[in-house]
Design a protein around this motif. Structure first.
Motif, short mmCIF file in Angstrom:
data_model
loop_
_atom_site.label_atom_id
_atom_site.label_comp_id
_atom_site.label_asym_id
_atom_site.label_seq_id
_atom_site.Cartn_x
_atom_site.Cartn_y
_atom_site.Cartn_z
N THR A 126 41.87 41.30 48.36
CA THR A 126 40.90 42.37 48.50
C THR A 126 40.18 42.55 47.16
O THR A 126 40.56 41.96 46.14
CB THR A 126 41.59 43.70 48.87
N ALA A 127 39.15 43.39 47.16
CA ALA A 127 38.43 43.66 45.92
C ALA A 127 39.34 44.31 44.88
O ALA A 127 39.08 44.20 43.68
CB ALA A 127 37.23 44.56 46.20
N ALA A 128 40.43 44.94 45.35
CA ALA A 128 41.40 45.56 44.44
C ALA A 128 42.54 44.60 44.08
O ALA A 128 43.58 45.02 43.58
CB ALA A 128 41.97 46.82 45.07
N SER A 129 42.35 43.29 44.38
CA SER A 129 43.32 42.23 44.07
C SER A 129 44.61 42.32 44.87
O SER A 129 45.65 41.81 44.44
CB SER A 129 43.64 42.21 42.56
N GLU A 130 44.59 42.94 46.04
CA GLU A 130 45.77 42.97 46.91
C GLU A 130 45.75 41.72 47.79
O GLU A 130 44.74 41.39 48.40
CB GLU A 130 45.74 44.22 47.79
N PRO A 131 46.87 40.98 47.86
CA PRO A 131 46.91 39.74 48.65
C PRO A 131 46.82 40.00 50.15
O PRO A 131 47.43 40.92 50.67
CB PRO A 131 48.27 39.14 48.27
N MET A 132 46.05 39.16 50.84
CA MET A 132 45.87 39.29 52.28
C MET A 132 46.32 38.03 53.02
O MET A 132 47.08 38.09 53.97
CB MET A 132 44.39 39.55 52.60
#
Length: 321
Positions: A126-132
């Motif tokens: 995500t834009a917040a660097s959370e893995p998807m």
């Protein structure tokens, strides 16, 4: 009866695998001897569904013991991790069903992600660097196994929601001009907890080169196939997208395309997909993929293109030069 959390939801456990630059948590190190002691040489094959990195081992017959059960369920790491996932779901921090990524996004919003590229591994954040999602390449880049992931407690770690890929992207040949994306299950069956529906093809892509001005560029046509609908699968309307053609810049003697400030580095992999001819001015892009760092791209997509389809389209350009 025992609660079969993992198998019932398609979440067969959390996987430990070590890739360059990526650390993933899952079954602790002591779980590997468990498989080794019970399955011997066969344990290597069993553990392949649990870990991508498996070492050869030899086991004495004296090391083996009888299988243990909890009720009717085999007591083994995948079952233990299923209860851990159940606890995460109860706490509201577990990822959703993998095929949620195959659903068309809200037509009112553009989805924005970051794609990180490392040796053999491509991550969707995500834009917040959370893995998807995470993709592992095989067979000289002609196949990508795509896994859904979530954040782990350790730095730079990810938790995989399944030991097997939720999606597979495969090229028809080493030329890598024809690609197909398939899901392990269909969305309609998953939400109904049905098991009889098999692998389903959800996207097709064709790559080819086109002469443009004084140069040549890679092009792509994308089709999300139609489904007539049956007892388990809902009807789907076909979607067709094509690459927005760049224009030849006579002053700079290069191909150019407007990325609306989202792309800051030149790359043969920079592209946009639109509904239409790809040559008409004013066509709104449905996918934008642009390089912003040596190992990072932005990936923007909007209705009717789902997230995993956008990710797969980006993965299929790994050979564009």
């Amino acid at each position: 009866p025992p609660l079969h959390v993992g198998p019932a939801l398609g979440l067969v456990g959390v996987t430990r695998a070590r890739f360059p630059g990526v650390s993933m948590t899952g079954p602790p190190a002591q779980d590997v001897p468990w498989y080794r002691s019970r399955f011997g040489a066969v344990g290597k094959e069993v553990a392949k569904g649990i870990s991508f990195v498996v070492e050869e081992w030899m086991v004495d017959e004296s090391e083996k013991d009888e299988h243990e059960f909890m009720g009717k369920a085999l007591s083994e790491p995948r079952q233990w991790q299923g209860f851990a996932l159940a606890d995460a779901m109860e706490g509201g921090v577990a990822p959703g069903p993998p095929l949620a990524f195959a659903e068309a996004p809200d037509a009112r919003r553009e989805q924005r992600f970051v794609v990180k590229v490392r040796e053999g591994i491509t991550e969707l954040l995500t834009a917040a660097s959370e893995p998807m999602m995470m993709a592992k390449s095989y067979d000289d880049g002609t196949r990508f196994d795509i896994f859904t992931v979530g954040p782990a407690a350790e730095p730079n770690g990810v938790v995989m929601t399944s030991a097997t890929p939720a999606f597979t992207l495969r090229a028809s040949s080493r030329a890598r001009t024809e690609w197909k994306l398939s899901s392990a299950r269909c969305a309609a069956c998953e939400v109904r907890a049905r098991r009889h529906c098999g692998r389903r093809e959800i996207m097709q892509m064709t790559h080819y080169r086109e002469a443009m001005g004084g140069g040549q560029a890679w092009c792509m046509d994308v089709t999300l196939p139609a489904s007539s609908g049956d007892d388990c699968c809902e009807a789907m309307t076909p979607v067709r997208l094509t690459l927005r053609r760049p224009r030849w810049n006579f002053e700079r003697k290069t191909l150019a395309l407007n990325f609306y400030g989202r792309c800051s580095k030149a790359s043969a992999r920079n592209f946009q997909l639109v509904e239409g001819s790809g040559t008409t001015r004013g066509e709104k892009h449905k996918l934008l993929f642009g390089k912003v760092a040596d190992d990072a791209f932005v990936l923007d997509h909007s209705f009717p293109l789902p997230t995993v389809h956008a990710f797969a389209a980006a993965l299929s350009t790994s050979h564009w030069t």
